[in-house]
Design a protein around this motif. Structure first.
Motif, PDB file in Angstrom:
ATOM      1  N   LYS A  54      11.013 -28.324 -31.588  1.00 31.00           N
ATOM      2  CA  LYS A  54      10.016 -27.712 -30.395  1.00 31.00           C
ATOM      3  C   LYS A  54      10.470 -26.414 -29.934  1.00 31.00           C
ATOM      4  O   LYS A  54       9.782 -25.402 -29.958  1.00 31.00           O
ATOM      5  CB  LYS A  54       9.996 -28.832 -29.437  1.00 31.00           C
ATOM      6  CG  LYS A  54       9.093 -28.116 -28.276  1.00 31.00           C
ATOM      7  CD  LYS A  54       7.558 -28.283 -28.859  1.00 31.00           C
ATOM      8  CE  LYS A  54       6.403 -27.911 -27.609  1.00 31.00           C
ATOM      9  NZ  LYS A  54       5.002 -27.813 -28.219  1.00 31.00           N
ATOM     10  N   CYS A  75       4.982 -32.702 -38.526  1.00 30.83           N
ATOM     11  CA  CYS A  75       5.264 -32.737 -37.112  1.00 30.83           C
ATOM     12  C   CYS A  75       4.624 -31.532 -36.514  1.00 30.83           C
ATOM     13  O   CYS A  75       4.532 -31.529 -35.249  1.00 30.83           O
ATOM     14  CB  CYS A  75       6.909 -32.575 -37.138  1.00 30.83           C
ATOM     15  SG  CYS A  75       7.755 -33.846 -37.370  1.00 30.83           S
ATOM     16  N   MET A  79       3.282 -31.592 -32.822  1.00 30.01           N
ATOM     17  CA  MET A  79       3.919 -30.726 -31.485  1.00 30.01           C
ATOM     18  C   MET A  79       3.029 -29.847 -30.786  1.00 30.01           C
ATOM     19  O   MET A  79       3.280 -29.487 -29.547  1.00 30.01           O
ATOM     20  CB  MET A  79       5.115 -30.144 -32.217  1.00 30.01           C
ATOM     21  CG  MET A  79       6.356 -30.670 -32.601  1.00 30.01           C
ATOM     22  SD  MET A  79       7.613 -29.835 -33.305  1.00 30.01           S
ATOM     23  CE  MET A  79       8.680 -30.976 -33.653  1.00 30.01           C
ATOM     24  N   ALA A  84       1.645 -34.259 -27.025  1.00 29.37           N
ATOM     25  CA  ALA A  84       3.111 -34.059 -27.283  1.00 29.37           C
ATOM     26  C   ALA A  84       3.706 -33.649 -25.844  1.00 29.37           C
ATOM     27  O   ALA A  84       5.115 -33.789 -25.984  1.00 29.37           O
ATOM     28  CB  ALA A  84       3.166 -32.976 -28.445  1.00 29.37           C
ATOM     29  N   SER A 141      -1.905 -40.476 -32.867  1.00 30.48           N
ATOM     30  CA  SER A 141      -1.562 -39.678 -33.915  1.00 30.48           C
ATOM     31  C   SER A 141      -2.839 -40.219 -35.187  1.00 30.48           C
ATOM     32  O   SER A 141      -2.999 -39.549 -35.688  1.00 30.48           O
ATOM     33  CB  SER A 141      -0.060 -40.218 -34.325  1.00 30.48           C
ATOM     34  OG  SER A 141       0.852 -39.756 -33.564  1.00 30.48           O
ATOM     35  N   CYS A 149       4.198 -37.841 -37.521  1.00 32.09           N
ATOM     36  CA  CYS A 149       5.416 -36.956 -37.356  1.00 32.09           C
ATOM     37  C   CYS A 149       6.624 -37.953 -37.723  1.00 32.09           C
ATOM     38  O   CYS A 149       6.578 -39.193 -37.087  1.00 32.09           O
ATOM     39  CB  CYS A 149       5.641 -36.803 -35.780  1.00 32.09           C
ATOM     40  SG  CYS A 149       7.351 -36.214 -35.392  1.00 32.09           S
ATOM     41  N   CYS A 152       8.991 -38.948 -35.073  1.00 28.41           N
ATOM     42  CA  CYS A 152       8.416 -39.800 -34.104  1.00 28.41           C
ATOM     43  C   CYS A 152       8.232 -41.249 -34.414  1.00 28.41           C
ATOM     44  O   CYS A 152       8.483 -42.082 -33.695  1.00 28.41           O
ATOM     45  CB  CYS A 152       6.900 -39.544 -33.767  1.00 28.41           C
ATOM     46  SG  CYS A 152       6.898 -37.535 -33.120  1.00 28.41           S
TER      47      CYS A 152
END
Length: 221
Positions: A54, A75, A79, A84, A141, A149, A152
């Motif tokens: 990130k 991802c 993000m 997120a 998601s 992700c 995740c």
């Protein structure tokens, strides 16, 4: 020759505890320290990696995260969404603040420390919040963001295992009170403890396959 019972009474008489109500040592008892330690380590590692990715993305919008593999496993796509940062800051910070605590508790249990009931109940509250939040993120998601992700998903698995085994442990040892008529169900759940996570994983895989079926077909064509 006098027996122990004759000299001092049975263990139950000496301690005042009904042996029939004392939880037997189970796989969950033997494994809980490792469950806490391993899930805590996995969660910490995944949260740390996501936080680093990130930061890279914030400093360089053109950066491609290491876990952006294809249009589905991406991802980067996750993000940049509002989900997120559900609480106004990047979600990985939650993991960085909580998973190390889980690791610490797991290590203490492995070292033979008997944690008080309030610690187990506090862990139950945290695990319950985490599992609800994780399933909200999973829904987002699959059906709102349209991308997964990988890091995740590691957190998803870690949280489900943490919640499941913490709940079983607390139920089995009476930290969470259940009516006497439900003790048999608790004992059965402890005996077949792996069934719960296995069913969850199976349902999750099916949902992922269904949600991204068209994309899978294009990528495999």
């Amino acid at each position: 020759m006098t027996t122990i019972e004759q000299r001092g009474g049975t263990h139950a008489e000496q301690t005042g505890v009904d042996e029939h109500l004392t939880p037997r040592r189970t796989t969950v008892d033997r494994a809980i320290g490792w469950i806490l330690t391993v899930t805590g380590v996995l969660g910490t590692a995944a949260a740390f990696t996501l936080a680093v990715e990130k930061i890279h993305l914030l400093t360089d919008p053109s950066y491609t995260p290491s876990c952006s593999i294809n249009p589905v496993l991406s991802c980067g796509s996750v993000m940049v969404t509002e989900q997120a940062s559900a609480f106004g800051f990047p979600n990985p910070l939650l993991g960085l603040g909580t998973f190390p605590v889980v690791v610490t508790l797991g290590v203490l249990v492995l070292a033979g420390v008997r944690l008080p009931r309030w610690v187990w109940l506090g862990l139950q509250v945290g695990a319950t919040f985490a599992v609800v939040f994780v399933h909200w993120l999973m829904f987002q998601s699959l059906y709102r963001i349209g991308a997964l992700c990988p890091y995740c998903m590691v957190v998803w698995v870690a949280v489900v295992l943490l919640f499941w085994y913490t709940t079983l442990y607390n139920l089995h040892h009476g930290h969470l009170r259940v009516p006497a008529r439900l003790r048999g169900a608790v004992d059965l759940a402890v005996d077949v403890h792996a069934v719960g996570p296995a069913l969850w994983l199976l349902v999750t895989v099916v949902l992922i396959a269904q949600a991204f079926w068209s994309q899978w077909q294009i990528m495999l064509a």
